[in-house]
Design a protein around this motif. Structure first.
Motif, mmCIF file in Angstrom:
data_model
loop_
_atom_site.group_PDB
_atom_site.id
_atom_site.type_symbol
_atom_site.label_atom_id
_atom_site.label_comp_id
_atom_site.label_asym_id
_atom_site.label_seq_id
_atom_site.Cartn_x
_atom_site.Cartn_y
_atom_site.Cartn_z
ATOM 1 N N TYR A 24 -88.657 0.048 41.896
ATOM 2 C CA TYR A 24 -88.676 0.917 42.888
ATOM 3 C C TYR A 24 -89.277 -0.060 44.033
ATOM 4 O O TYR A 24 -90.043 -0.783 44.029
ATOM 5 C CB TYR A 24 -89.475 1.952 42.834
ATOM 6 N N LEU A 26 -91.292 -0.643 46.417
ATOM 7 C CA LEU A 26 -92.801 -0.175 46.796
ATOM 8 C C LEU A 26 -92.963 -1.231 48.262
ATOM 9 O O LEU A 26 -92.526 -2.192 47.898
ATOM 10 C CB LEU A 26 -93.898 -0.323 46.004
ATOM 11 N N GLU A 27 -93.572 -0.786 49.073
ATOM 12 C CA GLU A 27 -94.033 -1.741 50.202
ATOM 13 C C GLU A 27 -95.062 -2.645 49.404
ATOM 14 O O GLU A 27 -96.074 -2.143 49.223
ATOM 15 C CB GLU A 27 -94.255 -1.023 51.375
ATOM 16 N N THR A 52 -101.145 7.435 47.982
ATOM 17 C CA THR A 52 -99.874 6.769 48.221
ATOM 18 C C THR A 52 -99.813 5.167 48.228
ATOM 19 O O THR A 52 -98.758 4.745 48.375
ATOM 20 C CB THR A 52 -99.713 7.304 49.810
ATOM 21 N N SER A 53 -101.001 4.703 48.073
ATOM 22 C CA SER A 53 -100.865 3.275 47.903
ATOM 23 C C SER A 53 -101.680 2.790 46.825
ATOM 24 O O SER A 53 -102.749 3.413 46.282
ATOM 25 C CB SER A 53 -101.239 2.771 49.283
ATOM 26 N N ALA A 63 -97.650 0.025 48.636
ATOM 27 C CA ALA A 63 -97.947 1.168 49.535
ATOM 28 C C ALA A 63 -96.368 1.985 49.323
ATOM 29 O O ALA A 63 -95.316 1.471 48.721
ATOM 30 C CB ALA A 63 -97.883 0.784 51.034
ATOM 31 N N ASN A 64 -96.536 3.106 50.037
ATOM 32 C CA ASN A 64 -95.343 4.184 50.155
ATOM 33 C C ASN A 64 -95.100 4.502 48.477
ATOM 34 O O ASN A 64 -93.720 4.726 48.346
ATOM 35 C CB ASN A 64 -94.072 3.365 50.893
ATOM 36 N N PRO A 66 -94.254 7.511 46.205
ATOM 37 C CA PRO A 66 -93.767 8.960 46.290
ATOM 38 C C PRO A 66 -94.709 9.782 45.515
ATOM 39 O O PRO A 66 -95.162 9.391 44.291
ATOM 40 C CB PRO A 66 -92.324 9.024 45.841
ATOM 41 N N GLU A 115 -93.556 -1.262 39.535
ATOM 42 C CA GLU A 115 -92.533 -0.903 40.480
ATOM 43 C C GLU A 115 -91.631 -0.081 39.532
ATOM 44 O O GLU A 115 -90.794 0.928 39.841
ATOM 45 C CB GLU A 115 -91.818 -1.795 41.048
#
Length: 135
Positions: A24, A26-27, A52-53, A63-64, A66, A115
């Motif tokens: 996924y 992720l930032e 969220t992080s 970060a980000n 879900p 991820e």
């Protein structure tokens, strides 16, 4: 019945072959001035208060994340919570044995695993949500 059988096949494949799932996105937030470091440190990974992080180490935060990731549970914990708990550096007080999950051959392995677990958690929720109601 057919929809449930097909969903079961998808879930079996997804969970059995989770290491082959596309991570996924992720930032990745790098801390300015800190040297590149893919190792989980002694303090371990930590979720932010709003979940969220994920503080991976002093250099990297993912970060980000879900919120739906935490809806998929393994027992009483989400799959991501389980990874955070299991992939930490620790020393057993009785034996003195040190557990270090950092893999020398692939420095980004734990980030990739995080991820992938996010992806598997979201995809699992989507497969279950798409099931027709029981008659």
């Amino acid at each position: 019945f057919r929809a449930y059988a097909e969903a079961g096949g998808k879930l079996a494949h997804l969970h059995r072959d989770y290491t082959e799932v596309a991570p996924y996105p992720l930032e990745r937030v790098e801390t300015p001035g800190m040297p590149l470091n893919w190792r989980v440190d002694e303090r371990g990974m930590r979720l932010s208060a709003d979940r969220t992080s994920l503080r991976y180490n002093d250099w990297l935060t993912l970060a980000n994340i879900p919120a739906q990731v935490f809806d998929y549970k393994l027992g009483n914990r989400s799959a991501l919570d389980w990874v955070i708990d299991q992939y930490r550096v620790s020393t057993d007080t009785r034996s003195g044995l040190r557990h270090d999950p950092n893999q020398l051959g692939e420095p980004r392995a734990i980030v990739r695993l995080v991820e992938q677990v996010v992806r598997v958690s979201l995809d699992t929720q989507a497969i279950i949500a798409a099931l027709p109601p029981l008659a």
